[in-house]
Design an enzyme around this catalytic site. Structure first.
Site: not given
Length: 145
Positions: A66-67, A62-64
């Site tokens: 979004s970035k 999810a972090y990857t």
């Protein structure tokens, strides 16, 4: 169970809101202000290494994602506003050498991590009038990692 299978919609949306939505809204506000002034300007977003090297995002999808959306926003917006002398770029640091990261990863090779001042220097150049032509770039700032 994989981290993706364990991720709730709320946790996903928190990453999207914190990383992509905030960057999008800040870019929109900056473009409005720069258009109003009529003098152009510079926007620098912050992505991350896994946004460019997706396999490094294993365990934090999810972090990857979004970035990676921040990186895509940077490239698309750069094309959209270049004729108004607004240059949009991003930096993509790897793990940065901060006290919190040292504490979280005490056995890592801290000397290989990107130094905060090096990331800041890259941002400063991209945001400065000295940057006359660079746009749509997502600049890796990896240190030796």
């Amino acid at each position: 169970m994989s981290p993706v299978a364990q991720t709730t919609k709320a946790a996903l949306m928190q990453q999207v809101d914190m990383n992509f939505v905030t960057a999008f809204l800040c870019c929109a506000a900056a473009v409005r202000a720069m258009r109003g002034a009529g003098t152009g300007g510079r926007i620098v977003n912050v992505a991350t290494r896994p946004a460019l090297e997706w396999r490094l995002g294993s365990g934090m999808a999810a972090y990857t994602a979004s970035k990676a959306a921040v990186a895509a926003l940077t490239a698309a917006l750069a094309e959209e506003v270049v004729k108004e002398d607004i240059l949009v770029n991003a930096v993509a640091p790897s793990t940065m050498d901060t006290p919190a990261n040292r504490k979280a990863m005490p056995k890592a090779d801290h000397a290989a991590w990107a130094k905060v001042e090096d990331v800041a220097a890259t941002i400063l150049f991209l945001a400065s009038p000295e940057n006359r032509v660079t746009r749509g770039a997502v600049v890796p700032v990896y240190g030796r990692s």
